[in-house]
Design an enzyme around this catalytic site. Sequence first.
Site, PDB file in Angstrom:
ATOM      1  N   ALA A  66      51.871 -44.586  79.947  1.00 15.29           N
ATOM      2  CA  ALA A  66      52.879 -44.368  80.978  1.00 15.29           C
ATOM      3  C   ALA A  66      52.677 -45.451  82.034  1.00 15.29           C
ATOM      4  O   ALA A  66      51.587 -46.016  82.156  1.00 15.29           O
ATOM      5  CB  ALA A  66      52.696 -42.987  81.585  1.00 15.29           C
ATOM      6  N   GLY A 111      50.115 -42.544  77.225  1.00 18.65           N
ATOM      7  CA  GLY A 111      51.456 -42.197  76.747  1.00 18.65           C
ATOM      8  C   GLY A 111      51.836 -42.905  75.457  1.00 18.65           C
ATOM      9  O   GLY A 111      52.696 -42.424  74.721  1.00 18.65           O
ATOM     10  N   GLU A 114      50.285 -40.872  72.792  1.00 17.67           N
ATOM     11  CA  GLU A 114      51.055 -39.627  72.749  1.00 17.67           C
ATOM     12  C   GLU A 114      52.402 -39.829  72.054  1.00 17.67           C
ATOM     13  O   GLU A 114      52.865 -38.962  71.316  1.00 17.67           O
ATOM     14  CB  GLU A 114      51.240 -39.109  74.182  1.00 17.67           C
ATOM     15  CG  GLU A 114      49.917 -38.653  74.790  1.00 17.67           C
ATOM     16  CD  GLU A 114      49.991 -38.421  76.289  1.00 17.67           C
ATOM     17  OE1 GLU A 114      50.336 -39.371  77.027  1.00 17.67           O
ATOM     18  OE2 GLU A 114      49.704 -37.294  76.730  1.00 17.67           O
ATOM     19  N   GLU A 134      43.396 -41.531  80.463  1.00 18.20           N
ATOM     20  CA  GLU A 134      43.892 -40.993  81.734  1.00 18.20           C
ATOM     21  C   GLU A 134      42.772 -40.609  82.694  1.00 18.20           C
ATOM     22  O   GLU A 134      42.891 -40.795  83.904  1.00 18.20           O
ATOM     23  CB  GLU A 134      44.795 -39.761  81.471  1.00 18.20           C
ATOM     24  CG  GLU A 134      46.162 -40.112  80.914  1.00 18.20           C
ATOM     25  CD  GLU A 134      46.202 -40.231  79.401  1.00 18.20           C
ATOM     26  OE1 GLU A 134      45.129 -40.264  78.760  1.00 18.20           O
ATOM     27  OE2 GLU A 134      47.312 -40.288  78.850  1.00 18.20           O
TER      28      GLU A 134
HETATM   29  N1  CAA Z   1      51.343 -49.297  83.190  1.00 15.68           N
HETATM   30  C1  CAA Z   1      51.841 -50.336  83.899  1.00 15.68           C
HETATM   31  N2  CAA Z   1      51.527 -51.631  83.637  1.00 15.68           N
HETATM   32  C2  CAA Z   1      50.672 -51.872  82.632  1.00 15.68           C
HETATM   33  C3  CAA Z   1      50.120 -50.831  81.847  1.00 15.68           C
HETATM   34  C4  CAA Z   1      50.497 -49.500  82.171  1.00 15.68           C
HETATM   35  N3  CAA Z   1      50.065 -48.432  81.440  1.00 15.68           N
HETATM   36  N4  CAA Z   1      49.286 -51.383  80.931  1.00 15.68           N
HETATM   37  C5  CAA Z   1      49.339 -52.721  81.123  1.00 15.68           C
HETATM   38  N5  CAA Z   1      50.167 -53.009  82.153  1.00 15.68           N
HETATM   39  C6  CAA Z   1      50.497 -54.323  82.684  1.00 15.68           C
HETATM   40  C7  CAA Z   1      49.346 -54.890  83.514  1.00 15.68           C
HETATM   41  O1  CAA Z   1      49.378 -54.357  84.841  1.00 15.68           O
HETATM   42  C8  CAA Z   1      49.627 -56.368  83.457  1.00 15.68           C
HETATM   43  O2  CAA Z   1      50.672 -56.660  84.371  1.00 15.68           O
HETATM   44  P1  CAA Z   1      50.600 -58.019  85.259  1.00 15.68           P
HETATM   45  O3  CAA Z   1      50.638 -59.138  84.248  1.00 15.68           O
HETATM   46  O4  CAA Z   1      51.831 -57.942  86.106  1.00 15.68           O
HETATM   47  O5  CAA Z   1      49.313 -57.974  86.016  1.00 15.68           O
HETATM   48  C9  CAA Z   1      50.221 -56.556  82.051  1.00 15.68           C
HETATM   49  O6  CAA Z   1      50.646 -55.261  81.626  1.00 15.68           O
HETATM   50  C10 CAA Z   1      49.184 -57.051  81.040  1.00 15.68           C
HETATM   51  O7  CAA Z   1      48.082 -56.173  81.089  1.00 15.68           O
HETATM   52  P2  CAA Z   1      46.569 -56.677  81.305  1.00 15.68           P
HETATM   53  O8  CAA Z   1      46.558 -57.943  82.093  1.00 15.68           O
HETATM   54  O9  CAA Z   1      45.791 -55.530  81.850  1.00 15.68           O
HETATM   55  O10 CAA Z   1      46.169 -57.009  79.801  1.00 15.68           O
HETATM   56  P3  CAA Z   1      44.707 -56.976  79.169  1.00 15.68           P
HETATM   57  O11 CAA Z   1      44.836 -57.587  77.822  1.00 15.68           O
HETATM   58  O12 CAA Z   1      43.701 -57.537  80.099  1.00 15.68           O
HETATM   59  O13 CAA Z   1      44.359 -55.413  78.984  1.00 15.68           O
HETATM   60  C11 CAA Z   1      44.830 -53.134  78.399  1.00 15.68           C
HETATM   61  C12 CAA Z   1      45.120 -54.623  78.105  1.00 15.68           C
HETATM   62  C13 CAA Z   1      43.395 -52.799  78.030  1.00 15.68           C
HETATM   63  C14 CAA Z   1      45.802 -52.315  77.537  1.00 15.68           C
HETATM   64  C15 CAA Z   1      45.062 -52.845  79.889  1.00 15.68           C
HETATM   65  O14 CAA Z   1      46.332 -53.369  80.266  1.00 15.68           O
HETATM   66  C16 CAA Z   1      45.045 -51.408  80.251  1.00 15.68           C
HETATM   67  O15 CAA Z   1      43.975 -50.815  80.343  1.00 15.68           O
HETATM   68  N6  CAA Z   1      46.228 -50.785  80.490  1.00 15.68           N
HETATM   69  C17 CAA Z   1      46.314 -49.424  80.936  1.00 15.68           C
HETATM   70  C18 CAA Z   1      46.041 -48.452  79.813  1.00 15.68           C
HETATM   71  C19 CAA Z   1      46.073 -47.035  80.330  1.00 15.68           C
HETATM   72  O16 CAA Z   1      45.274 -46.638  81.138  1.00 15.68           O
HETATM   73  N7  CAA Z   1      47.043 -46.224  79.829  1.00 15.68           N
HETATM   74  C20 CAA Z   1      47.208 -44.870  80.235  1.00 15.68           C
HETATM   75  C21 CAA Z   1      48.199 -44.776  81.348  1.00 15.68           C
HETATM   76  S1  CAA Z   1      48.262 -43.151  82.043  1.00 15.68           S
HETATM   77  C22 CAA Z   1      49.252 -42.235  81.029  1.00 15.68           C
HETATM   78  O17 CAA Z   1      49.671 -42.696  80.002  1.00 15.68           O
HETATM   79  C23 CAA Z   1      49.548 -40.837  81.505  1.00 15.68           C
HETATM   80  C24 CAA Z   1      50.238 -39.958  80.544  1.00 15.68           C
HETATM   81  O18 CAA Z   1      49.676 -39.500  79.579  1.00 15.68           O
HETATM   82  C25 CAA Z   1      51.615 -39.554  80.809  1.00 15.68           C
END
Ligand code: CAA
Length: 260
Positions: A66, A111, A114, A134
Site C-alpha cells: 500500500a 498490500g 495481499e 507492516e
Molecule cells: N509506498 C509508497 N512508495 C513506495 C513504496 C510503498 N509501499 N515502496 C516503494 N516506494 C517508492 C520509494 O519511496 C521510492 O520512491 P522515490 O524514488 O520517490 O524515493 C521508489 O518507490 C523506489 O523505492 P526504493 O528507492 O525504496 O527502492 P529499493 O530498491 O531501495 O527498495 C523496497 C525496494 C525494499 C521494496 C523498498 O522500496 C521498500 O521497502 N518498500 C516498502 C515496502 C513495504 O513496507 N510495504 C508495505 C507497505 S504497508 C501496507 O502494505 C499496508 C497494508 O497491508 C494495507
Amino acid sequence: MEYANLLLEKNDSVAILTVNRPKALNALNSDTLSELSSALDAVIQDSAIKAVVLTGSGGKAFVAGADISQMKDFNSLQGRRFAQLGHAVFRKIELMPQPVIAAINGFALGGGCELAMACDIRIAAENAKFGQPEVTLGLTAGFGGTQRLPRLVGTGIASELLFTGDIIDAQEAYRIGLVNKVYTSEALLEEALKLARRIADRAPAAVQLSKSAIQRGINLDLDSAQAYEAEVFGLTFSTQDQTEGCSAFLEKRKPVFEGR
Ligand code: CAA
C-alpha cells in the site's frame, strides 16, 4: 478505457492486467485501487475473457505494498476506510467468475503480497520477494493479510511472517506453499499466459463453477460446502459443454467448448 496507473490488455481470451506505477514500485494508493476495481468490472462484463493474468510493470516489483506516502498522515477512520477499499477490491478478484493468475515479477510486499494472495493461482519469478513488513512501519497488514496468509500457509508460518516483517525469497515462498511454481524472470509472463490459455481452453462454466465452489466453500463448514458443491455439480448438467465434453471423451475426440 484508459487508466493512469493500470494497463488492461486482451490477448485472445486472456486479459493481462498490469499495475503500472513503476516509479513507486507499483504501490497501491486509493486511485490505483479504484482503477483496479473498474478494470475488474470491465473484465467481469466481458464474457469473451476466460482467464486473467495480473502482474506489475517496471521489472522490479509486482506491487511493493500500500502507498506509504498516502497512509503516513491517516487518522483511524481513514485507515479503516482504506483497508475496507482494499478488502472490497481484493474480494472482487475472489468472487469474479474468471480465474486470476498472479505473475509475481519482483517485490510483493504488504498490500502486494495481499493482492497476490487474493488471486486464484500464484506463480513467481526467481527474483520475487514476499513479506508482510507492516510491523516495521508501526502498522498491521490491512488488505486481508492477517486472514489470507494463515489460510494459505498455516498460522505458525503466517504468524512468524506477520510478527517479524521478514522478507522471504521465491524458493522459500514455494516451500511454504505461497506460490505454485518459480520461473526465470524472462519466462514468467509467457508461463502465466500458457497457464491462462490452458484454463481458457476448458469448459468455461465448469471452470467458473469450480472457482465459485472453492471460494465460497473455503469459508463454510464441510457439510454446507459439500451441499454447495452438489449444487454446482448439478448445474454443469444444464450446459451444452457438459454434453460435448462427455460425448467427446466417449467418441475419442477433442471437445469443442462453446461456453454454453
Ligand atoms: N509506498 C509508497 N512508495 C513506495 C513504496 C510503498 N509501499 N515502496 C516503494 N516506494 C517508492 C520509494 O519511496 C521510492 O520512491 P522515490 O524514488 O520517490 O524515493 C521508489 O518507490 C523506489 O523505492 P526504493 O528507492 O525504496 O527502492 P529499493 O530498491 O531501495 O527498495 C523496497 C525496494 C525494499 C521494496 C523498498 O522500496 C521498500 O521497502 N518498500 C516498502 C515496502 C513495504 O513496507 N510495504 C508495505 C507497505 S504497508 C501496507 O502494505 C499496508 C497494508 O497491508 C494495507
